[in-house]
Scaffold this motif. Structure first.
Motif, PDB file in Angstrom:
ATOM      1  N   GLY A  41       1.165  -1.053   0.197  1.00 52.93           N
ATOM      2  CA  GLY A  41       0.071   0.151  -0.118  1.00 52.93           C
ATOM      3  C   GLY A  41       0.457   1.065   0.363  1.00 52.93           C
ATOM      4  O   GLY A  41       1.023   2.389  -0.761  1.00 52.93           O
ATOM      5  N   ALA A  42       1.424   1.443   1.185  1.00 53.82           N
ATOM      6  CA  ALA A  42       2.646   2.221   0.726  1.00 53.82           C
ATOM      7  C   ALA A  42       3.276   2.314  -0.032  1.00 53.82           C
ATOM      8  O   ALA A  42       3.863   3.766  -0.921  1.00 53.82           O
ATOM      9  CB  ALA A  42       3.835   2.243   2.122  1.00 53.82           C
ATOM     10  N   ALA A  43       4.100   1.497  -0.688  1.00 53.46           N
ATOM     11  CA  ALA A  43       4.486   1.493  -2.520  1.00 53.46           C
ATOM     12  C   ALA A  43       3.760   1.836  -3.774  1.00 53.46           C
ATOM     13  O   ALA A  43       3.734   3.048  -4.208  1.00 53.46           O
ATOM     14  CB  ALA A  43       5.144   0.476  -2.769  1.00 53.46           C
ATOM     15  N   GLY A  44       2.896   1.845  -3.167  1.00 51.18           N
ATOM     16  CA  GLY A  44       1.653   2.189  -4.874  1.00 51.18           C
ATOM     17  C   GLY A  44       1.511   3.839  -4.357  1.00 51.18           C
ATOM     18  O   GLY A  44       1.645   4.821  -4.837  1.00 51.18           O
ATOM     19  N   ARG A  45       1.173   4.086  -2.968  1.00 50.85           N
ATOM     20  CA  ARG A  45       0.696   5.440  -2.343  1.00 50.85           C
ATOM     21  C   ARG A  45       2.486   6.361  -3.041  1.00 50.85           C
ATOM     22  O   ARG A  45       2.340   7.450  -3.826  1.00 50.85           O
ATOM     23  CB  ARG A  45       0.999   5.510  -0.672  1.00 50.85           C
ATOM     24  CG  ARG A  45      -0.362   5.626  -0.979  1.00 50.85           C
ATOM     25  CD  ARG A  45      -0.976   5.991   0.796  1.00 50.85           C
ATOM     26  NE  ARG A  45       0.052   5.473   2.101  1.00 50.85           N
ATOM     27  CZ  ARG A  45      -0.465   3.835   2.718  1.00 50.85           C
ATOM     28  NH1 ARG A  45      -1.506   2.431   1.361  1.00 50.85           N
ATOM     29  NH2 ARG A  45      -0.015   3.190   2.920  1.00 50.85           N
ATOM     30  N   THR A  46       4.046   6.186  -2.718  1.00 49.83           N
ATOM     31  CA  THR A  46       5.223   6.601  -3.029  1.00 49.83           C
ATOM     32  C   THR A  46       4.769   6.904  -5.421  1.00 49.83           C
ATOM     33  O   THR A  46       5.460   7.770  -5.368  1.00 49.83           O
ATOM     34  CB  THR A  46       6.135   5.859  -2.733  1.00 49.83           C
ATOM     35  OG1 THR A  46       5.258   6.072  -1.626  1.00 49.83           O
ATOM     36  CG2 THR A  46       7.065   6.820  -2.889  1.00 49.83           C
ATOM     37  N   ALA A  47       4.856   5.714  -5.454  1.00 51.11           N
ATOM     38  CA  ALA A  47       4.639   5.414  -7.040  1.00 51.11           C
ATOM     39  C   ALA A  47       3.124   6.673  -7.255  1.00 51.11           C
ATOM     40  O   ALA A  47       3.832   7.458  -8.615  1.00 51.11           O
ATOM     41  CB  ALA A  47       4.362   4.023  -7.519  1.00 51.11           C
ATOM     42  N   SER A  48       2.233   7.183  -6.654  1.00 53.38           N
ATOM     43  CA  SER A  48       1.032   7.860  -6.997  1.00 53.38           C
ATOM     44  C   SER A  48       1.810   9.263  -6.644  1.00 53.38           C
ATOM     45  O   SER A  48       1.605  10.019  -7.838  1.00 53.38           O
ATOM     46  CB  SER A  48      -0.324   7.922  -6.297  1.00 53.38           C
ATOM     47  OG  SER A  48      -0.356   6.344  -6.797  1.00 53.38           O
ATOM     48  N   ASP A  49       2.316   9.593  -5.765  1.00 56.18           N
ATOM     49  CA  ASP A  49       3.425  11.052  -5.808  1.00 56.18           C
ATOM     50  C   ASP A  49       4.687  11.104  -6.610  1.00 56.18           C
ATOM     51  O   ASP A  49       4.432  12.126  -6.613  1.00 56.18           O
ATOM     52  CB  ASP A  49       3.459  10.708  -4.249  1.00 56.18           C
ATOM     53  CG  ASP A  49       2.465  10.760  -3.145  1.00 56.18           C
ATOM     54  OD1 ASP A  49       1.645  10.975  -3.299  1.00 56.18           O
ATOM     55  OD2 ASP A  49       2.687  10.261  -1.605  1.00 56.18           O
ATOM     56  N   VAL A  50       4.610   9.980  -7.210  1.00 58.13           N
ATOM     57  CA  VAL A  50       5.872  10.517  -8.461  1.00 58.13           C
ATOM     58  C   VAL A  50       5.486  10.446  -9.098  1.00 58.13           C
ATOM     59  O   VAL A  50       5.833  11.445 -10.145  1.00 58.13           O
ATOM     60  CB  VAL A  50       6.978   9.232  -8.146  1.00 58.13           C
ATOM     61  CG1 VAL A  50       7.966   9.313  -9.744  1.00 58.13           C
ATOM     62  CG2 VAL A  50       7.655   8.784  -7.270  1.00 58.13           C
ATOM     63  N   ARG A  51       4.382  10.236  -9.815  1.00 58.75           N
ATOM     64  CA  ARG A  51       3.298   9.989 -10.602  1.00 58.75           C
ATOM     65  C   ARG A  51       3.234  11.421 -11.070  1.00 58.75           C
ATOM     66  O   ARG A  51       3.419  12.786 -12.004  1.00 58.75           O
ATOM     67  CB  ARG A  51       2.517   8.971 -10.990  1.00 58.75           C
ATOM     68  CG  ARG A  51       2.665   7.895 -11.461  1.00 58.75           C
ATOM     69  CD  ARG A  51       2.444   6.846 -12.025  1.00 58.75           C
ATOM     70  NE  ARG A  51       2.946   5.511 -12.124  1.00 58.75           N
ATOM     71  CZ  ARG A  51       2.156   4.113 -11.023  1.00 58.75           C
ATOM     72  NH1 ARG A  51       1.365   4.716 -10.572  1.00 58.75           N
ATOM     73  NH2 ARG A  51       2.900   3.254 -11.985  1.00 58.75           N
TER      74      ARG A  51
END
Length: 261
Positions: A41-51
């Motif tokens: 879940g945290a990885a997905g949120r960080t990836a969204s923030d990168v995008r």
């Protein structure tokens, strides 16, 4: 290295300091591959923030203490990006292990994740960085080398009681950094960062009296923030004439006798 359009792989890049490193490099223009072990879940949120910063992002899970999963991780990475410019070895365990009670299994577990995994990641990253050298272009008359950034900690510099396997693994990581810089240059640079009191332990906050007191005891008189470590990582990625260096981002904590916790 010009960071706009560069590709960075950050191990442990989903949470806490790893997240700050992922986002800091993305803000500088890098596309980010985020490794995590169990924090999907945290990885997905960080990836969204990168995008949201206008950069590409991908994620993958792996237990880097298992060598075969290191290879699996790079297979996913190659599919996602196909080139590698920067590797940040941030994933680590942090376990208290009283010296007289440390077991073989605990010793092996600490070194497998904190030292062997960065070595294996570096081996595999170097192959890809060398093939990407031509595409990175030149800095003056020199091709911009690939970059390895290893995240150590204060236990590498001082004999913390109760953390023998961990401290040995982090001290070994600093020596691995020096060996990498010497053996893989000029195509690859390698440097290390030693953060000090940057993030309070899980379950504590920056306002806790013990954390605030820790800051008051060091030369700069205050605790830090993950952005300071991200700034150091950006400097090490950009400056093509720094290799084999260790940068302390600790408010001067390493200057204290014994580096006491």
């Amino acid at each position: 290295m010009k960071l706009e359009g560069a590709v960075a792989l950050v191990t442990g890049g989903a949470r806490r300091l790893g997240r700050a490193l992922s986002l800091g490099l993305a803000e500088a223009g890098c596309d980010i591959f985020i490794h995590y072990r169990s924090s999907a879940g945290a990885a997905g949120r960080t990836a969204s923030d990168v995008r949201a910063l206008g950069r590409h992002a991908a994620t993958a899970a792996a237990d880097l203490s298992h060598p075969e999963q290191v290879d699996d991780l790079f297979e996913v990475f190659d599919t996602a990006f196909g080139r590698l410019d920067i590797l940040v070895n941030s994933a680590a365990s942090f376990e208290r292990t009283p010296f007289g009670e440390a077991t073989v299994a605990e010793w092996d577990a600490a070194l497998a994740l904190n030292l062997r995994a960065p070595f294996l990641m570096t081996q595999r990253a170097a192959v890809r960085m060398r093939t990407a050298t031509e595409r990175r272009g030149t800095q003056g008359e020199h091709r911009a080398p690939g970059v390895i950034i290893n995240m150590s900690d204060m236990s590498a510099l001082a004999a913390w009681e109760g953390f023998a396997p961990h401290g040995v693994s982090k001290a070994g990581l600093l020596h691995l950094t020096a060996l990498t810089a010497r053996e893989l240059g000029p195509e690859v640079r390698a440097n290390a960062i030693v953060p000090g009191p940057i993030l309070p332990p899980p379950g504590e906050t920056a306002e806790d009296p013990a954390w605030r007191e820790k800051g008051r005891r060091i030369p700069l008189g205050r605790t830090g923030d993950p952005r300071y470590v991200a700034h150091a990582a950006r400097f090490l990625a950009e400056n093509d004439y720094v290799t084999g260096a260790t940068i302390h981002v600790d408010g001067g904590e390493h200057l204290l006798t014994g580096g006491a916790r």
